[in-house]
Design an enzyme around this catalytic site. Structure first.
Site, PDB file in Angstrom:
ATOM      1  N   ASP A  80      34.280  37.906  44.992  1.00 54.29           N
ATOM      2  CA  ASP A  80      33.547  37.813  43.733  1.00 54.29           C
ATOM      3  C   ASP A  80      32.946  36.412  43.553  1.00 54.29           C
ATOM      4  O   ASP A  80      33.529  35.409  43.970  1.00 54.29           O
ATOM      5  CB  ASP A  80      34.512  38.133  42.588  1.00 54.29           C
ATOM      6  CG  ASP A  80      33.815  38.548  41.311  1.00 54.29           C
ATOM      7  OD1 ASP A  80      32.614  38.857  41.363  1.00 54.29           O
ATOM      8  OD2 ASP A  80      34.493  38.591  40.263  1.00 54.29           O
ATOM      9  N   GLU A 134      22.865  38.254  42.168  1.00 50.61           N
ATOM     10  CA  GLU A 134      22.971  38.204  40.707  1.00 50.61           C
ATOM     11  C   GLU A 134      21.778  37.484  40.104  1.00 50.61           C
ATOM     12  O   GLU A 134      21.322  36.462  40.631  1.00 50.61           O
ATOM     13  CB  GLU A 134      24.275  37.504  40.307  1.00 50.61           C
ATOM     14  CG  GLU A 134      24.569  37.548  38.823  1.00 50.61           C
ATOM     15  CD  GLU A 134      26.020  37.202  38.505  1.00 50.61           C
ATOM     16  OE1 GLU A 134      26.250  36.642  37.406  1.00 50.61           O
ATOM     17  OE2 GLU A 134      26.910  37.477  39.325  1.00 50.61           O
ATOM     18  N   GLY A 182      34.501  36.589  30.213  1.00 52.64           N
ATOM     19  CA  GLY A 182      35.503  36.169  29.248  1.00 52.64           C
ATOM     20  C   GLY A 182      35.497  37.028  27.997  1.00 52.64           C
ATOM     21  O   GLY A 182      34.763  38.014  27.874  1.00 52.64           O
ATOM     22  N   GLY A 216      31.661  40.989  33.725  1.00 54.15           N
ATOM     23  CA  GLY A 216      32.080  40.635  32.370  1.00 54.15           C
ATOM     24  C   GLY A 216      32.329  41.837  31.485  1.00 54.15           C
ATOM     25  O   GLY A 216      31.967  41.843  30.308  1.00 54.15           O
ATOM     26  N   ASN A 239      38.324  41.512  34.235  1.00 52.38           N
ATOM     27  CA  ASN A 239      39.180  40.403  34.653  1.00 52.38           C
ATOM     28  C   ASN A 239      40.014  39.878  33.478  1.00 52.38           C
ATOM     29  O   ASN A 239      41.241  39.932  33.503  1.00 52.38           O
ATOM     30  CB  ASN A 239      38.340  39.275  35.261  1.00 52.38           C
ATOM     31  CG  ASN A 239      39.187  38.206  35.929  1.00 52.38           C
ATOM     32  OD1 ASN A 239      40.408  38.214  35.866  1.00 52.38           O
ATOM     33  ND2 ASN A 239      38.550  37.258  36.604  1.00 52.38           N
ATOM     34  N   THR A 240      39.361  39.398  32.435  1.00 55.42           N
ATOM     35  CA  THR A 240      40.087  38.750  31.346  1.00 55.42           C
ATOM     36  C   THR A 240      41.106  39.682  30.700  1.00 55.42           C
ATOM     37  O   THR A 240      42.207  39.246  30.337  1.00 55.42           O
ATOM     38  CB  THR A 240      39.107  38.224  30.285  1.00 55.42           C
ATOM     39  OG1 THR A 240      38.060  37.489  30.924  1.00 55.42           O
ATOM     40  CG2 THR A 240      39.814  37.308  29.291  1.00 55.42           C
TER      41      THR A 240
END
Length: 295
Positions: A80, A134, A182, A216, A239-240
């Site tokens: 990643d 990206e 996040g 995200g 992830n977060t």
């Protein structure tokens, strides 16, 4: 065993998305794998450059490969947010199934130039590796934020997406469509949610004609995720949410066993907490187009 490309094609045909979950220790890997096996759906585990540095590039590749081979299960490994060709080459040589070559912070034409070079170099090492590029701005850290980053000016456009894909030859595109890395503290507490620009996703998918990743994804409204999958999103990164669950589970394990020093007796609540989050996300992602139509 199907390849990652074949599974993405199959998922796209079925109107579902493959879940991608970041890991940085064995607790997270065990939890992700257990949830995916329980639901019998393919899964991607990913590690950023920082996560790979902590775990070990060749070590995590061997770990994931051993799970895939022993259980004959479609678990795949992604490098990643890789910001240099050297780090990408390291992951390709270790046997990663996909690599996110992320130079989105650069001007678009420089991003195009270097990403094209990376695609050629990485596929020379392993022709079957999938390379993701990206574009746009979705912030940086998968952490708890006090305020939202201003990413409105960094949203991707269909024309930009088409140009980028055609010029670089990437297999997968990660655009900015209202998603951010996040979570806000209010999202952790369940008071607010992220929202996506669904029409932008539709336009980018139509223009780019490649697999599309939503980075995200933590803290995003469930209905927005269903609509995003129906609009053409093929991979969703979480992830977060896992990091928050890992911490809460660890705190529970420590408080439940205050005098314990044996890690494998303290850590099971962390595994279970992360597993519950992964399972809930995988159930949502595999609902895909049908869930969106029925909602």
């Amino acid at each position: 065993m199907h390849s990652l490309r074949n599974l993405l094609q199959e998922a796209q045909g079925n109107g579902v998305a493959i879940g991608h979950f970041n890991i940085s220790d064995l607790v997270l890997l065990k939890a992700v794998f257990a949830a995916a096996r329980e639901l019998n759906v393919p899964v991607l585990v990913g590690l950023s450059e920082g996560e790979r540095e902590f775990v070990g590039v060749r070590q995590i590749a061997a770990f994931v490969r051993s799970l895939r081979e022993e259980f004959d299960f479609p678990i795949f490994l992604n490098a990643d947010h890789t910001h240099s060709l050297a780090k990408g080459v390291e992951a390709a040589k270790a046997g990663f199934d996909s690599i996110v070559f992320d130079l989105s912070a650069l001007p678009i034409e420089e991003n195009v130039r270097q990403t094209k070079q990376a695609v050629e170099a990485l596929k020379a090492i392993n022709p079957s590796v999938l390379v993701e590029g990206e574009i746009g701005n979705i912030g940086t850290a998968s952490e708890i934020h006090e305020s939202s980053p201003d990413v409105v000016k960094g949203l991707s456009t269909p024309g930009e997406a088409k140009h980028f894909v055609e010029s670089t030859g990437v297999d997968i595109l990660a655009p900015a469509v209202g998603n951010t890395h996040g979570m806000l503290r209010s999202m952790v507490q369940g008071e607010t949610k992220k929202h996506l620009d669904i029409e932008r996703i539709v336009g980018i998918k139509r223009a780019a004609q490649v697999f599309i990743t939503l980075h995200g994804g933590s803290g995003t409204d469930d209905e927005d995720l269903r609509k995003a999958i129906a609009a053409g999103i093929n991979i969703i990164h979480i992830n977060t949410e896992l990091r928050v669950a890992w911490r809460h589970g660890l705190e529970h394990g420590l408080s439940t066993h205050p005098g314990e020093v044996v890690p494998y007796k303290i850590l099971p609540p962390a595994v279970e907490a992360v597993k519950q989050v992964v399972g809930s996300r995988l159930r949502l992602f595999k609902g895909g187009r049908h869930a969106a139509q029925g909602a």
